[in-house]
Design a protein around this motif. Structure first.
Motif, PDB file in Angstrom:
ATOM      1  N   VAL A   1     131.447 -52.345  66.716  1.00 12.33           N
ATOM      2  CA  VAL A   1     130.429 -53.595  66.251  1.00 12.33           C
ATOM      3  C   VAL A   1     131.569 -55.054  66.929  1.00 12.33           C
ATOM      4  O   VAL A   1     130.587 -55.635  67.820  1.00 12.33           O
ATOM      5  CB  VAL A   1     130.319 -54.071  64.869  1.00 12.33           C
ATOM      6  N   GLN A   2     132.184 -54.963  66.991  1.00 15.86           N
ATOM      7  CA  GLN A   2     133.834 -56.367  68.017  1.00 15.86           C
ATOM      8  C   GLN A   2     132.706 -55.929  69.083  1.00 15.86           C
ATOM      9  O   GLN A   2     132.753 -56.502  70.521  1.00 15.86           O
ATOM     10  CB  GLN A   2     134.639 -55.933  67.748  1.00 15.86           C
TER      11      GLN A   2
ATOM     12  N   ILE B   1     129.489 -57.081  69.905  1.00 14.24           N
ATOM     13  CA  ILE B   1     129.914 -58.682  70.085  1.00 14.24           C
ATOM     14  C   ILE B   1     130.134 -59.174  71.371  1.00 14.24           C
ATOM     15  O   ILE B   1     130.297 -60.226  72.222  1.00 14.24           O
ATOM     16  CB  ILE B   1     130.783 -59.047  68.956  1.00 14.24           C
TER      17      ILE B   1
ATOM     18  N   ILE C   1     127.985 -58.732  73.999  1.00 10.41           N
ATOM     19  CA  ILE C   1     127.135 -59.990  74.109  1.00 10.41           C
ATOM     20  C   ILE C   1     127.116 -60.489  75.135  1.00 10.41           C
ATOM     21  O   ILE C   1     126.775 -61.653  75.732  1.00 10.41           O
ATOM     22  CB  ILE C   1     126.485 -60.128  72.672  1.00 10.41           C
TER      23      ILE C   1
ATOM     24  N   ALA D   1     120.608 -59.466  75.894  1.00 12.78           N
ATOM     25  CA  ALA D   1     121.272 -60.258  74.519  1.00 12.78           C
ATOM     26  C   ALA D   1     120.318 -60.087  73.307  1.00 12.78           C
ATOM     27  O   ALA D   1     119.792 -59.518  72.327  1.00 12.78           O
ATOM     28  CB  ALA D   1     121.964 -61.420  75.205  1.00 12.78           C
ATOM     29  N   GLY D   2     119.277 -60.737  73.750  1.00 12.95           N
ATOM     30  CA  GLY D   2     117.667 -60.667  72.599  1.00 12.95           C
ATOM     31  C   GLY D   2     117.829 -59.605  72.306  1.00 12.95           C
ATOM     32  O   GLY D   2     116.791 -58.865  71.452  1.00 12.95           O
TER      33      GLY D   2
ATOM     34  N   MET E   1     120.480 -55.245  73.443  1.00 13.79           N
ATOM     35  CA  MET E   1     121.716 -56.208  72.119  1.00 13.79           C
ATOM     36  C   MET E   1     121.282 -55.698  71.064  1.00 13.79           C
ATOM     37  O   MET E   1     122.382 -55.051  69.886  1.00 13.79           O
ATOM     38  CB  MET E   1     122.827 -56.633  72.564  1.00 13.79           C
ATOM     39  N   VAL E   2     120.184 -55.908  70.097  1.00 15.75           N
ATOM     40  CA  VAL E   2     119.698 -56.041  69.031  1.00 15.75           C
ATOM     41  C   VAL E   2     119.624 -55.088  68.208  1.00 15.75           C
ATOM     42  O   VAL E   2     119.933 -54.597  67.465  1.00 15.75           O
ATOM     43  CB  VAL E   2     118.714 -56.971  69.054  1.00 15.75           C
ATOM     44  N   LEU E   3     119.214 -53.836  69.283  1.00 17.14           N
ATOM     45  CA  LEU E   3     118.573 -52.575  69.681  1.00 17.14           C
ATOM     46  C   LEU E   3     120.265 -51.529  69.023  1.00 17.14           C
ATOM     47  O   LEU E   3     120.136 -50.887  68.911  1.00 17.14           O
ATOM     48  CB  LEU E   3     118.028 -52.327  70.401  1.00 17.14           C
TER      49      LEU E   3
ATOM     50  N   VAL F   1     122.924 -53.429  68.330  1.00 18.73           N
ATOM     51  CA  VAL F   1     123.665 -53.389  66.933  1.00 18.73           C
ATOM     52  C   VAL F   1     123.234 -52.439  65.618  1.00 18.73           C
ATOM     53  O   VAL F   1     122.847 -51.932  65.002  1.00 18.73           O
ATOM     54  CB  VAL F   1     124.305 -54.679  67.694  1.00 18.73           C
ATOM     55  N   PHE F   2     121.759 -52.611  66.070  1.00 20.29           N
ATOM     56  CA  PHE F   2     120.814 -52.062  65.154  1.00 20.29           C
ATOM     57  C   PHE F   2     121.390 -50.368  64.839  1.00 20.29           C
ATOM     58  O   PHE F   2     121.598 -50.439  63.837  1.00 20.29           O
ATOM     59  CB  PHE F   2     119.792 -52.019  65.319  1.00 20.29           C
TER      60      PHE F   2
ATOM     61  N   MET G   1     124.992 -50.175  62.945  1.00 20.92           N
ATOM     62  CA  MET G   1     124.478 -50.467  61.977  1.00 20.92           C
ATOM     63  C   MET G   1     124.532 -48.392  61.048  1.00 20.92           C
ATOM     64  O   MET G   1     124.824 -48.937  60.085  1.00 20.92           O
ATOM     65  CB  MET G   1     123.844 -51.665  61.673  1.00 20.92           C
ATOM     66  N   LEU G   2     123.292 -48.490  61.476  1.00 18.90           N
ATOM     67  CA  LEU G   2     123.036 -47.247  60.943  1.00 18.90           C
ATOM     68  C   LEU G   2     123.785 -46.012  60.993  1.00 18.90           C
ATOM     69  O   LEU G   2     123.871 -45.034  59.760  1.00 18.90           O
ATOM     70  CB  LEU G   2     121.635 -46.378  61.681  1.00 18.90           C
TER      71      LEU G   2
ATOM     72  N   LEU H   1     130.577 -46.496  60.367  1.00 16.39           N
ATOM     73  CA  LEU H   1     131.382 -46.718  60.980  1.00 16.39           C
ATOM     74  C   LEU H   1     132.943 -45.818  61.223  1.00 16.39           C
ATOM     75  O   LEU H   1     133.962 -45.724  62.094  1.00 16.39           O
ATOM     76  CB  LEU H   1     131.589 -47.443  61.154  1.00 16.39           C
TER      77      LEU H   1
END
Lengths: 168, 380, 439
Positions: free
Chosen positions: A28-29, A32, A35, A62-63, A66-68, A70-71, A74-75, A78
C-alpha cells in the motif's frame, strides 16, 4: 529562478518516490509513492504549460488506474505478501545492469552534445493554450491513428469482459 | 429442505463463485437489530446463505417471576415484555386471569379497554413504521410517526399517569374511571389520523426506492406462514385472514365493525401495506367505541385476594405484533402455579431464516424491521 | 508604476483568494452543517439546534471546538502513517479543486484553460483519502465502506463525466470563466438546452459525494459509519470537512455548467433589470427578520447578537446596492459584476445544496446492487445518448441552420424517449430477477 526551484522540487519528488516504490515492502505504501511520483510528473507537465497533459495524467493515472490498483491491493491478503521473500537475491546483477545502462546514457549525452544540436528551450510562459491545439491535432491530422488506438482499446475492453464473464 | 432449519449443520450448499464463506456477526450491539438481537449470518460475498438468531440477551425470567407473585402483583411485569405495546400485554393477562376466575369485566370497562388497546395498536404500528423506514434509510417518517405517537401517549398519561409501561387495566376491570375528556381526546386524535396515514403513504408507498427495497424481499407464503405459526400482520400479509379479534372475539370487539386487511405476496411491502391499513381500521374501531361508552361500574365482582380455582386456561388476544397468548395454571393458591406466555415476536422471528436466505446483507435490516420484533418480548 | 501594480495584482489577487478559500471554507462548512440540521429539523417537525447562540447560530463553532479538543484515537493495529495522512488527502483534494472555480468574474484563483477538467480530476483524487483511511483503520466496517465508496465513485464518475461533456459541447471551452460567458452569449443557461444532462449530473453528483439516497458507504444501519468508523476528534472532522467541501465543489460545477454561473437570471433581457435589486432586497429582508426576532431572545447577549447580525445584513445590503448607484458604477465599473456575480453564484450553489438535503430527507436508501444497476444500466447509457443528442442538435443548429427552439427540444425529446426505453427495459429485467425463494 522560481521556475527552477519548482522544477527541481518536482523532479526530486518524482525521483525519490520512484525509488521508494521499489524499495518499500508494504504494497500500500508502494502504491502511495507511485501516486506521488505520478503527481510530481504531472506537476512538471503543468510547469511546461502542457495543461491538458497534466490533467490527463492526474485523471487517468492518479485518479483512474491507481484507484483500481489500490482497490485490488486491498482485496488481496497483505499479511502474507509482507512476509514473503522478494526476488532481490540478484541485487548485484541488477546493480551491474543499472551501471551499464547508466554509463550508456552518460556516454550518449556526452557524445551527442557535440554531435547533435540541442534545441533552444521553449519560452514556457509564451505558449498559447494547448488544450484546443491538442484537440484539433488529434481529430484533424492524426484522426486515423487516434481511431485505431480507440478500436484497440475497445477490443481490449471487450476481451476483458468476455474473459471475465464466466458462465455462472 | 431437511437441513433448512439447521443452518450451520452442513456445508453441502456450494457457493456460486467458489469463494470462501464468511460468517458475519450482526449485533447484539448494532443500530438496527432493534435491541439486543444477535444474528449470525453465513455469507457468500454479500449474499446470505444461512442465518441463526441468537437470543436471550434480554432474558429476565418473567415467567418464573410469576410463580412467586400474586396474580395482581404480576400484572405490571407483563408491561415490560413488549414495552412498545404495554396496554395490549396487560389486556391479555387480565382477561386470562378473569377467565380463570370465571369473572367478567363490566361492559363499560370492556369498551374503555378496547379504546386504549386500539390506540396502543396504532402507537405500536407507528413506532414500527418509523424505525423500519429509518432502517431502510428514510429519515423523515420516524419523526412524523413519533409526533402522532406522542398524542396517544399523552392520552395514556392523562388516563393512568404512565406513558410507556402503563399498567392501565386491573384484573376484573379498571382501576381508574375514564377522565372527563377521554372521548374528546380520542376523537381529536382519530378524526385527522387517516390524513396522517396518507401522509406517510405519500412518502413511501409509491416511492421507487422504497418499493425496490421491500417488494419481493422476505417472501413468506401462506402455507409457510401457517407452518411457522406466524401471526398478526406477518401471517395476514401472506394472505391468511386470521385475526383473533374476529375469530375469538374478546373484550368488546364483537360490537364493532372492522375489516381484516390481507396481502397477497407475503413480502416486506405487503406487510407494510397491511400494517398501514390496520392503523386505519383501529382508528375506525376507536371512533365507533367512543360514540357509545356504556355507563355503569368499571370494576367487576372480584375479591381483594384472588384465589382462582385449580385449573388451567389459555387466553390469546390479537396484540399489535400478533397472537399474544397467556397459559396460566392455578393450584388454588394466591400465586399462579405456572405462567407460560406465547410472545408473537418470538414465533414470528423463527421465520427469519426462511425469509433471509438468498437475499443480500442490506436486506437483513429490512427483514428484521418488517417482522416488528421487540426483544423484551422475544427474550422475556 | 502601472506595470508594478498590474504585477502585484496578478500575484496578490490569487493569493488572497486562496487564503479566503482555505480560511473561510471550514467556517462555511460548519454553517452548511447547521443549515442541514435546520432544514432537516424543519422537514421533520422539530426545531433543531437552539441552545448555542440564538437559534443555534453558534453551534458550528461549538462543534469545532469540541472536535478540536477531543482525544485523537488511533487504533492499535492501524497503519499509523496512512491513518494519519488519509483525511488530509481528502481535504486537500477538495480544497485544491476549488482553485479553478470562478465565483463571480472577480473571484478566481486561476483561470486554467483546462479549468473544468482540473476540478473534476483533482476532486476525484479525494477518493484516495477515503480508500486509504478505510484500509488503514484495520476494521471490516471501514474496509467495506471504503471499497463501496471507491466502487461507487468510479461508476458514477463516468456518468457525471459524460454529463459534463454534454454541456462542454455547448460551451466549446474548458475554462470555467468562458463557460459562463458562453452561456451569457448563448442567451439561456445550459440547463434549458440540456435538461437531461443536468438531471444525470444531479444524480451522479449525489452518488459521488456519498449523500443519501446513495449514502451506502456510510449506511449507519448497515455499516455503522463506513470508512470513518475508527476515526475520532479532529481527524474525523477533516473527513466531514472534505465531504462538505466536495458538496460545494459539485454544486459549483453544476452551477457553472448548467445554471449560468454568476449570471443573473434573464441577464440579457433589460425588462428584468429590476432583479438587480433582488440581492439587496433579500439581505434587507433577512436583516429585518433578525431585528424582528431580536427582542424575543431569552438572554440579553442573544438579543444583542441578533441585533448586530441584523445590522450586518443591512450593511451587506448597502454594499450590494452600491453599484446600482449611477455614479459609483461609473467610478468602478467592475464592481457590479464582481459583487452581484458572487451573490448569484453563491445563491445558486446554496440552492443546489438545499436540493441535496431535500432529497436526503425524503428518500430511503438504495441497496448496493440497485445502486450499481442504476449507474451502469441507466445513467451511463443515457449519458452517452445525451452527448450524442446534444451533438446532433449542434449539427442541426450550426450546419443546417435550425433554430435553437426546434433543435434542442427535439433532441431532448429523443433522449427522453431513450430514457423511457431504458427504464422500461430495466424494469422488465428486474421482474425476471425477482427472488423466488431458495430451496
Amino acid at each position: 529562478m522560481l521556475d527552477q526551484i519548482v522544477f527541481y522540487f518536482f523532479a526530486a519528488l518524482a525521483a525519490i518516490s520512484a525509488v521508494l516504490v521499489v524499495t518499500r515492502r508494504n504494497i500500500v505504501q508502494c502504491a502511495i509513492f507511485l501516486i506521488t511520483a505520478l503527481l510530481a510528473t504531472a506537476g512538471i507537465f503543468l510547469q511546461l504549460h502542457a495543461e491538458f497533459l497534466f490533467i490527463v495524467q492526474v485523471i487517468l493515472y492518479a485518479g483512474g488506474i491507481m484507484v483500481l490498483f489500490v482497490f485490488v491491493i486491498m482485496l488481496i491478503n497483505l499479511d502474507i505478501s509482507l512476509h514473503q521473500a522478494q526476488y532481490n537475491r540478484q541485487w548485484w546483477l541488477g546493480l551491474l545492469l543499472a551501471l551499464v545502462v547508466g554509463a550508456h546514457l552518460i556516454l550518449a549525452v556526452a557524445v551527442g552534445r557535440s554531435v547533435l544540436p540541442f534545441g533552444e528551450p521553449a519560452p514556457a510562459t509564451m505558449l498559447e493554450p494547448s488544450t484546443q491545439i491538442v484537440g484539433r491535432t488529434l481529430f484533424g491530422e492524426y484522426m486515423l491513428p487516434f481511431e485505431i488506438a480507440s478500436i484497440l482499446l475497445l477490443v481490449a475492453m471487450i476481451g476483458a469482459v468476455v474473459m471475465a464473464k464466466k458462465k455462472v | 429442505m431437511a437441513d433448512e432449519r439447521i443452518p450451520f449443520a452442513t456445508h453441502a450448499e456450494s457457493t456460486v463463485l467458489g469463494a470462501d464463506e464468511i460468517v458475519l456477526n450482526m449485533g447484539p450491539q448494532h443500530p438496527s437489530t432493534h435491541g439486543v438481537l444477535r444474528v449470525k449470518l453465513r455469507l457468500d460475498g454479500e449474499k446470505v446463505i444461512g442465518s441463526e438468531c441468537v437470543i436471550g440477551y434480554l432474558h429476565r425470567g418473567v415467567e418464573k417471576i410469576a410463580e412467586h407473585r400474586s396474580y395482581q402483583q404480576f400484572a405490571p411485569y407483563v408491561d415490560r415484555m413488549d414495552y412498545v405495546a404495554a396496554v395490549s400485554n396487560g389486556l391479555g393477562y387480565c382477561e386470562a386471569v378473569e377467565k380463570l376466575l370465571g369473572a367478567e369485566a363490566p361492559p363499560r370497562a370492556r369498551v374503555i379497554r378496547v379504546i386504549l388497546t386500539e390506540l396502543q395498536r396504532i402507537a405500536s404500528h407507528l413506532f414500527w413504521l418509523g424505525t423500519h423506514a429509518l432502517d431502510i434509510g428514510a429519515l423523515t417518517p420516524l419523526f412524523y410517526c413519533l409526533r402522532e405517537r406522542e398524542e396517544i401517549l399523552k392520552i395514556f398519561e392523562k388516563y393512568c399517569g404512565a406513558r410507556l409501561t402503563t399498567h392501565a387495566f386491573r384484573i376484573g376491570g379498571l382501576q381508574y374511571e375514564a377522565y372527563d375528556e377521554l372521548e374528546k381526546d380520542v376523537e381529536r386524535f382519530c378524526k385527522p389520523f387517516d390524513k396522517r396515514v396518507d401522509e406517510y403513504e405519500s412518502l413511501l408507498t409509491e416511492n421507487r426506492i422504497w418499493v425496490g427495497r421491500t417488494k419481493g424481499i422476505g417472501i413468506l407464503t401462506a402455507a409457510e406462514a401457517i407452518d411457522y405459526g406466524a401471526s398478526g400482520p406477518v401471517i395476514r400479509a401472506s394472505g391468511v385472514k386470521w385475526d383473533i379479534r374476529k375469530a375469538m372475539p374478546y373484550a368488546a370487539y364483537d360490537q364493532y365493525k372492522f375489516e381484516i386487511p390481507t396481502g397477497k405476496n407475503g413480502d416486506t411491502y405487503d406487510r407494510y401495506i397491511v400494517r398501514l391499513e390496520e392503523m386505519r381500521q383501529s382508528r375506525l374501531i376507536c371512533l365507533q367505541a367512543i360514540e357509545n361508552i356504556p355507563a355503569g361500574p368499571i370494576m367487576g365482582k372480584v375479591g381483594k385476594v384472588l384465589k382462582p380455582p385449580p385449573g388451567e386456561v389459555y387466553h390469546a388476544i390479537e396484540a399489535p405484533k400478533g397472537e399474544l397468548g397467556y397459559y396460566i395454571v392455578s393450584d388454588g393458591t394466591t400465586q399462579p402455579y405456572r405462567v407460560r406466555i406465547r410472545p408473537p415476536s418470538l414465533i414470528n422471528l423463527e421465520a427469519f431464516d426462511k425469509m433471509i436466505r438468498g437475499h443480500l446483507v442490506a436486506d437483513v435490516v429490512a427483514i428484521i424491521g418488517t417482522l416488528d420484533i421487540v426483544l423484551g418480548e422475544v427474550d422475556r | 508604476m502601472h506595470a508594478v501594480i498590474q504585477y502585484l495584482i496578478s500575484i496578490w489577487v490569487p493569493l488572497v483568494c486562496a487564503l479566503v478559500i482555505v480560511g473561510v471554507l471550514p467556517l462555511v462548512t460548519g454553517y452548511i452543517v447547521l443549515m442541514e440540521r435546520k432544514v432537516m429539523a424543519d422537514m421533520q417537525a422539530r426545531l433543531g439546534p437552539m441552545r448555542v447562540g440564538p437559534h443555534g447560530l453558534l453551534q458550528p463553532i461549538a462543534d469545532a471546538v469540541k472536535l478540536l479538543i477531543k482525544e485523537d484515537i488511533i487504533p492499535d493495529e492501524a497503519d499509523k502513517a496512512i491513518f494519519w495522512i488519509a483525511p488530509l488527502i481528502s481535504v486537500t483534494a477538495g480544497m485544491l479543486a476549488m482553485s479553478a472555480l470562478a465565483i463571480g468574474p472577480w473571484f478566481q484563483i486561476a483561470d486554467l484553460n483546462v479549468g473544468l477538467l482540473f476540478i473534476v480530476g483533482i476532486s476525484a483524487l479525494g477518493i484516495f483519502g477515503i480508500v486509504l483511511g478505510g484500509w488503514s483503520s484495520n476494521s471490516h466496517y471501514s474496509l467495506l465502506g471504503a471499497l463501496r465508496s471507491a466502487a461507487q465513485l468510479v461508476s458514477y464518475e463516468t456518468a457525471a463525466g459524460m454529463a459534463v461533456v454534454g454541456a462542454l459541447l455547448l460551451a466549446g471551452t474548458l475554462s470555467t470563466r468562458e463557460i459562463v460567458t458562453a452561456q451569457g452569449d448563448y442567451g439561456t443557461w445550459f440547463i434549458f438546452a440540456a435538461p437531461v444532462g443536468f438531471f444525470i449530473y444531479v444524480v451522479a453528483s449525489i452518488a459521488e459525494t456519498n449523500r443519501a439516497p446513495f449514502d451506502l458507504p456510510e449506511a449507519e444501519s448497515e455499516l455503522v459509519a463506513g470508512y470513518m468508523t475508527e476515526y475520532s476528534g479532529f481527524r474525523w472532522a477533516l473527513y466531514f470537512l472534505a465531504e462538505y467541501t466536495n458538496m460545494v465543489v459539485v454544486a459549483s460545477i453544476a452551477t457553472t455548467l448548467f445554471l449560468g454561473g454568476w449570471l443573473r437570471p434573464f441577464a440579457g433581457t433589460p425588462a428584468f433589470n429590476f432583479l438587480d435589486y433582488f440581492p439587496s432586497a433579500l439581505m434587507i429582508f433577512v436583516g429585518a427578520y433578525c431585528l424582528y426576532r431580536a427582542p424575543k431572545q431569552p438572554v440579553k447577549v442573544q438579543q444583542l447578537f441578533m441585533m448586530v447580525l441584523g445590522l450586518a445584513f443591512f450593511g451587506v445590503a448597502l454594499i450590494l446596492a452600491a453599484p446600482l448607484i449611477g455614479r459609483v458604477n461609473d467610478m468602478l465599473p467592475g464592481l457590479k459584476p464582481g459583487l452581484h456575480g458572487a451573490f448569484w453564484f453563491l445563491l445558486k450553489v446554496g440552492s443546489y445544496i438545499y436540493l441535496f438535503m431535500w432529497l436526503r430527507f425524503t428518500f430511503p436508501r438504495y441497496r448496493f446492487d440497485q445502486l450499481m444497476r442504476l449507474g451502469w444500466q441507466f445513467l451511463i447509457p443515457l449519458s452517452i445518448v445525451n452527448v450524442m443528442g446534444i451533438g446532433l442538435a449542434l449539427v442541426l443548429h450550426r450546419q443546417w441552420g435550425w433554430s435553437h427552439w426546434t433543435a434542442f427540444p427535439l433532441t431532448t425529446a429523443l433522449t427522453l424517449l431513450v430514457a423511457g426505453w431504458l427504464g422500461w427495459a430495466g424494469e422488465k429485467k428486474d421482474k425476471e430477477h425477482v427472488f423466488v425463494g431458495e430451496s
